[in-house]
Design an enzyme around this catalytic site. Structure first.
Site, PDB file in Angstrom:
ATOM      1  N   LYS A  54      -7.027 -22.898  43.383  1.00  0.00           N
ATOM      2  CA  LYS A  54      -7.447 -23.974  42.483  1.00  0.00           C
ATOM      3  C   LYS A  54      -7.906 -25.191  43.280  1.00  0.00           C
ATOM      4  O   LYS A  54      -8.885 -25.864  42.905  1.00  0.00           O
ATOM      5  CB  LYS A  54      -6.303 -24.366  41.545  1.00  0.00           C
ATOM      6  N   LYS A  73      -6.306 -36.779  41.614  1.00  0.00           N
ATOM      7  CA  LYS A  73      -5.041 -36.131  41.958  1.00  0.00           C
ATOM      8  C   LYS A  73      -5.287 -34.828  42.699  1.00  0.00           C
ATOM      9  O   LYS A  73      -4.637 -34.525  43.700  1.00  0.00           O
ATOM     10  CB  LYS A  73      -4.229 -35.900  40.682  1.00  0.00           C
TER      11      LYS A  73
END
Length: 294
Positions: A171, A239
């Protein structure tokens, strides 16, 4: 039918929970956003008043939360999943968090008698709504096979990519490619418009050639129109770029393009665009060139 406790009914979690209900599963959801319960209940799911209530009879527990502190609190806390779910339950964490957090949660789960998969997703809000997410899964082959009916209900592509934490690594790579692509599409738009070319037509051509991508397919018209309603916010991509930076240091490798993309996304937050879609990197590139809104 599988009994599922679903924790985190946000932009992504809410449609995912609905797809699971529609696939015939029994879904008991818990979230801090009480408005999300209306959709779940309208689709045939049920709402819970606490994490304990959501997971007490669950065969599978699903978490879809913003970052590792929330996942760790929900899963490992005194009133969390491992404290109240039945022994042997399978935890599927669809959140995007640090690989080391996923590994630690899996280790804690194993000691407490739980099975764990890290299964971050790609596809944004549109992919969640349409049930066509791409899912990268870390954990054991056995647990991946057991979770396949869940992945089928919410995704189009789901692949076991390795042991615990591997899903989060893939990811991170996904977010690097997505962020870099948005930055380059933004620069292409600014270049074409600065030289008097219709950027919409130009991107239509690019989308049909080697430069074509899912981002050009889905976002080129909204970017040219300067429509940045969030499907995935710059704040969240910021983030994720932090996860990439941490992972590259751990691996002791240099990712120079990642560093540049990280800076552009950080600039977007600093310029007040954190709540906008990550395609709003276009605004950052325009501002760098003095072509932003006056």
């Amino acid at each position: 039918m599988t009994r599922i406790g679903f924790i985190g009914l946000g932009i992504m979690g809410s449609p995912m929970a609905s797809h699971l209900v529609q696939a015939g599963h029994e879904v008991l959801g818990y979230t801090l956003n009480s408005d999300a319960y209306q959709r779940l209940e309208a689709d045939g799911g049920r709402s819970a008043g606490s994490i304990a209530e959501a997971v007490k009879d669950a065969e599978i527990v699903i978490t879809m939360l913003p970052n590792h502190p929330q996942v760790e609190e929900v899963v490992l806390g005194e009133d969390g999943v491992f404290a109240h779910a039945p022994e042997g339950a399978l935890l599927i964490d669809f959140s995007t968090i640090r690989p080391e957090s996923s590994v630690a949660i899996a280790e804690a789960g194993g000691k407490a008698g739980f099975r764990v998969l890290d299964a971050p997703v790609s596809g944004g809000q549109a992919g969640a709504e349409q049930g066509v997410l791409s899912i990268m899964v870390g954990g054991t082959e056995f647990d991946f096979a057991a979770a396949t009916p869940i992945f089928e209900a919410v995704g189009k592509t789901y692949i076991h990519v390795g042991p615990h934490g591997a899903g989060q690594v893939v990811k991170a790579a996904n977010q690097l490619v997505v962020g870099g692509t948005y930055a380059l599409v933004a620069e292409a738009i600014v270049l074409m418009e600065a030289l008097g070319v219709d950027a919409g037509k130009g991107l239509d051509v690019l989308a049909g050639g080697l430069a074509g991508s899912r981002i050009l397919e889905l976002k080129r018209k909204s970017m040219v129109a300067r429509e940045f309603a969030p499907g995935f916010r710059i704040d969240l991509h910021h983030k994720d770029m932090g996860i990439i930076a941490d992972a590259s240091r751990q691996a002791d490798i240099a990712l120079p393009t990642a560093a540049l993309v990280t800076s552009l996304i950080a600039a977007g937050r600093a310029q007040g665009y954190g709540a906008l879609d990550h395609s709003a990197l276009l605004k950052v590139i325009e501002n760098l060139n003095g072509r932003g809104e006056k």
